[in-house]
Design a protein around this motif. Structure first.
Motif, short mmCIF file in Angstrom:
data_model
loop_
_atom_site.label_atom_id
_atom_site.label_comp_id
_atom_site.label_asym_id
_atom_site.label_seq_id
_atom_site.Cartn_x
_atom_site.Cartn_y
_atom_site.Cartn_z
N GLU A 118 0.82 -1.21 0.00
CA GLU A 118 0.00 0.00 0.00
C GLU A 118 0.86 1.26 0.00
O GLU A 118 0.40 2.31 -0.46
CB GLU A 118 -0.91 0.00 1.23
N ASP A 119 2.08 1.18 0.53
CA ASP A 119 2.92 2.38 0.66
C ASP A 119 3.63 2.74 -0.64
O ASP A 119 4.27 3.79 -0.71
CB ASP A 119 3.94 2.19 1.79
N TYR A 120 3.55 1.88 -1.63
CA TYR A 120 4.00 2.26 -2.97
C TYR A 120 2.89 3.05 -3.64
O TYR A 120 1.72 2.77 -3.44
CB TYR A 120 4.36 1.03 -3.79
N HIS A 121 3.26 4.01 -4.47
CA HIS A 121 2.27 4.89 -5.10
C HIS A 121 1.80 4.27 -6.41
O HIS A 121 2.57 4.17 -7.37
CB HIS A 121 2.87 6.26 -5.37
N SER A 122 0.54 3.87 -6.46
CA SER A 122 0.02 3.20 -7.64
C SER A 122 -0.04 4.12 -8.85
O SER A 122 -0.06 3.66 -9.99
CB SER A 122 -1.37 2.63 -7.35
N HIS A 123 -0.07 5.45 -8.62
CA HIS A 123 -0.14 6.37 -9.76
C HIS A 123 1.22 6.62 -10.40
O HIS A 123 1.30 7.25 -11.44
CB HIS A 123 -0.77 7.70 -9.33
N ASN A 124 2.30 6.15 -9.78
CA ASN A 124 3.62 6.25 -10.43
C ASN A 124 3.67 5.27 -11.60
O ASN A 124 3.41 4.08 -11.41
CB ASN A 124 4.74 5.90 -9.45
N PRO A 125 4.03 5.72 -12.79
CA PRO A 125 4.11 4.79 -13.92
C PRO A 125 5.16 3.70 -13.71
O PRO A 125 4.97 2.56 -14.12
CB PRO A 125 4.49 5.69 -15.11
N TYR A 126 6.27 4.04 -13.04
CA TYR A 126 7.39 3.09 -12.92
C TYR A 126 7.65 2.67 -11.47
O TYR A 126 7.62 1.49 -11.15
CB TYR A 126 8.65 3.70 -13.51
N HIS A 127 7.91 3.62 -10.59
CA HIS A 127 8.27 3.29 -9.21
C HIS A 127 7.01 2.98 -8.40
O HIS A 127 6.56 3.79 -7.58
CB HIS A 127 9.07 4.43 -8.58
N ASN A 128 6.47 1.81 -8.62
CA ASN A 128 5.27 1.37 -7.93
C ASN A 128 5.47 -0.05 -7.40
O ASN A 128 6.58 -0.60 -7.47
CB ASN A 128 4.06 1.45 -8.87
N ALA A 129 4.42 -0.65 -6.87
CA ALA A 129 4.53 -1.97 -6.26
C ALA A 129 4.87 -3.06 -7.27
O ALA A 129 5.50 -4.07 -6.92
CB ALA A 129 3.23 -2.32 -5.54
N VAL A 130 4.49 -2.88 -8.53
CA VAL A 130 4.81 -3.88 -9.56
C VAL A 130 6.33 -3.89 -9.81
O VAL A 130 6.93 -4.95 -9.98
CB VAL A 130 4.04 -3.61 -10.86
N THR A 137 11.25 -3.60 -0.37
CA THR A 137 11.05 -2.26 0.21
C THR A 137 12.01 -1.23 -0.36
O THR A 137 12.02 -0.08 0.11
CB THR A 137 11.24 -2.31 1.74
N HIS A 138 12.80 -1.56 -1.37
CA HIS A 138 13.90 -0.68 -1.78
C HIS A 138 13.45 0.66 -2.34
O HIS A 138 14.23 1.62 -2.37
CB HIS A 138 14.78 -1.40 -2.82
N ASP A 139 12.20 0.78 -2.82
CA ASP A 139 11.68 2.05 -3.34
C ASP A 139 10.41 2.48 -2.59
O ASP A 139 9.57 3.19 -3.14
CB ASP A 139 11.37 1.94 -4.84
N LEU A 140 10.29 2.09 -1.34
CA LEU A 140 9.09 2.34 -0.57
C LEU A 140 8.76 3.82 -0.50
O LEU A 140 9.62 4.66 -0.22
CB LEU A 140 9.28 1.77 0.84
N ASP A 141 7.50 4.15 -0.77
CA ASP A 141 6.99 5.53 -0.71
C ASP A 141 7.73 6.44 -1.69
O ASP A 141 7.95 7.62 -1.41
CB ASP A 141 7.11 6.07 0.72
N HIS A 142 8.11 5.91 -2.84
CA HIS A 142 8.80 6.72 -3.86
C HIS A 142 7.81 7.75 -4.42
O HIS A 142 6.70 7.40 -4.80
CB HIS A 142 9.32 5.83 -4.97
N PRO A 143 8.22 9.04 -4.50
CA PRO A 143 7.28 10.08 -4.94
C PRO A 143 7.13 10.21 -6.44
O PRO A 143 6.30 10.99 -6.91
CB PRO A 143 7.90 11.35 -4.37
N GLY A 144 7.93 9.48 -7.22
CA GLY A 144 7.83 9.59 -8.67
C GLY A 144 8.70 10.68 -9.26
O GLY A 144 8.60 10.97 -10.46
N VAL A 145 9.53 11.30 -8.43
CA VAL A 145 10.51 12.29 -8.90
C VAL A 145 11.87 11.92 -8.33
O VAL A 145 11.95 11.16 -7.35
CB VAL A 145 10.13 13.73 -8.47
N ASN A 146 12.94 12.44 -8.93
CA ASN A 146 14.27 12.03 -8.49
C ASN A 146 14.84 12.95 -7.41
O ASN A 146 14.21 13.93 -6.99
CB ASN A 146 15.24 11.93 -9.68
N GLN A 147 16.04 12.61 -6.96
CA GLN A 147 16.65 13.35 -5.86
C GLN A 147 16.91 14.80 -6.21
O GLN A 147 16.69 15.70 -5.38
CB GLN A 147 17.97 12.66 -5.46
N SER A 148 17.38 15.06 -7.43
CA SER A 148 17.69 16.44 -7.81
C SER A 148 16.43 17.32 -7.74
O SER A 148 16.52 18.50 -7.40
CB SER A 148 18.30 16.48 -9.21
N PHE A 149 15.29 16.74 -8.07
CA PHE A 149 14.03 17.50 -7.98
C PHE A 149 13.75 17.88 -6.53
O PHE A 149 13.35 19.02 -6.24
CB PHE A 149 12.88 16.67 -8.54
#
Length: 380
Positions: free
Chosen positions: A165-177, A213-225
């Motif tokens: 659930e803590d992965y963002h399903s609206h992220n095209p890439y960094h999601n639970a899949v 858990t390696h990308d848990l709660d990823h916001p869909g933007v990178n570190q520089s952002f």
């Protein structure tokens, strides 16, 4: 005769009332199949699917441990809706809302979970969007980790649903899949004969947990952002491995929230959490040369000893790094899908940057960049 008819009428009325009371519940259970995932919003009740709540037991004691979902202050996920999966009363790791045909096909796929051409997209559809929790639970069972570490099955199930659930399903890439795909790739690496014969049960536990858990709660933007927008996480972690530190801390937070390892001695639990962080931090692409140089040095000197715990940990770090960026090595049909998804996520970030008058990050301009030139510049 008259009293008998009255009694019959009473029974008929009673049965009719019971049918009216029971049928809506049955319909709700059956209709769960095919529901879209719950959307998340700022209002606490706006997008909650109350149809799932009727599956809970009537006792408040059984509902409250599963229904209380507090949002963590530092989380990108501002509200976590009550998941129907958490309300399942079964103590077994089962697929509550799938019919037998889909569950059977998913089980058949898991027989070949160690295959490099494993189609995680198909598996996610067969598990009704529960690929990460289902796959990770299967690996825990396959390795016997539940018995080895005396894990509470209910707590494990709660933890797996929480991380999914803590992965963002609206992220095209960094999601639970993506997390499920990395976990499956990590399993492939753990099965390599020379490595599998040397790993301890603790190594395997950490490897699977880190992958999931390696990308848990990823916001869909990178570190520089995050850095150029002065995000509070960038300040908290001093602009160093911002996302990876957040993934690690989020994973530890959910481990503690679920109480999965609370039965272990404090020292052992803290050691596991630190080693988990060491694995997740290794996925920071900006530190890739650091890990590669260390690994090459051992290979050149031919002194890599898998009986040494530090050397095994380094190999696990390299395995997780490879699993995280292994998409180009998958069969073409799978690799092509991942290329499109990561490109779309880059473009979404570029759109946000343009909207707010920020400099567009490299490879994020929808008008200038293409899928081919992004793929030649990045390994995703």
């Amino acid at each position: 005769m008259k009293s008998f008819l009255n009694r019959t009428d009473q029974w008929a009325l009673f049965l009719n009332i019971m049918c009216l009371l029971l049928l809506p519940g049955d319909v709700r259970v059956r209709s769960q199949v095919g529901f879209e995932s719950e959307r998340r919003g700022s209002h606490p009740y706006l997008y909650v699917d109350f149809r799932g709540l009727v599956l809970a037991a009537p006792s408040t004691e059984s509902v409250s441990p599963w229904g209380c979902r507090c949002c963590r202050p530092l989380s990108f996920q501002r509200r976590l809706a009550v998941s129907p999966s958490l309300l399942c009363p079964s103590s077994r790791l089962t697929l509550c809302f799938l019919d037998d045909d889909y569950a059977g096909q998913a089980k058949c796929m898991l027989r070949k979970v160690g295959s490099w051409d494993f189609d995680i997209f198909l598996f996610d559809r067969l598990t009704n969007g529960n690929s990460l929790a289902t796959l990770t639970a299967h690996l825990f069972n396959q390795y016997g980790l539940i018995e080895l570490f005396q894990l509470d099955v209910i707590k494990l199930y709660r933890f797996l649903v929480l991380i999914q659930e803590d992965y963002h399903s609206h992220n095209p890439y960094h999601n639970a899949v993506h997390a499920a795909d990395v976990t499956q790739a990590m399993y492939c690496y753990l099965q390599e004969p020379q490595l599998s014969s040397s790993l301890t049960s603790c190594d395997i536990l950490l490897g699977i947990l880190a992958a999931a858990t390696h990308d848990l709660d990823h916001p869909g933007v990178n570190q520089s952002f995050l850095i150029k927008t002065n995000h509070h996480l960038a300040s908290l972690y001093q602009n160093t491995s911002v996302l990876e530190n957040h993934h690690w801390r989020s994973a530890v937070g959910l481990l503690r929230q679920a109480g999965l390892l609370e039965h272990l001695p404090v020292e052992d639990r803290q050691n596991l959490e630190m080693r988990l962080g060491s694995l997740i931090l290794a996925t920071d692409i900006s530190r890739q040369n650091e890990y590669l140089s260390q690994f090459r040095s051992h290979l050149d000197q031919d002194d890599l000893n898998l009986q040494n715990s530090a050397h095994r940990h380094l190999v696990l770090q390299m395995a997780l790094k490879c699993a995280d960026i292994c998409n180009p090595c998958r069969p073409w049909e799978l690799s092509k899908q991942w290329s499109g998804k990561v490109t779309e996520e880059f473009f979404n970030q570029g759109d946000i940057e343009k909207k707010h008058g920020l400099e567009v990050s490299p490879l994020c301009d929808r008008q200038l960049d293409t899928v081919p030139n992004i793929q030649t510049g990045k390994m995703y």
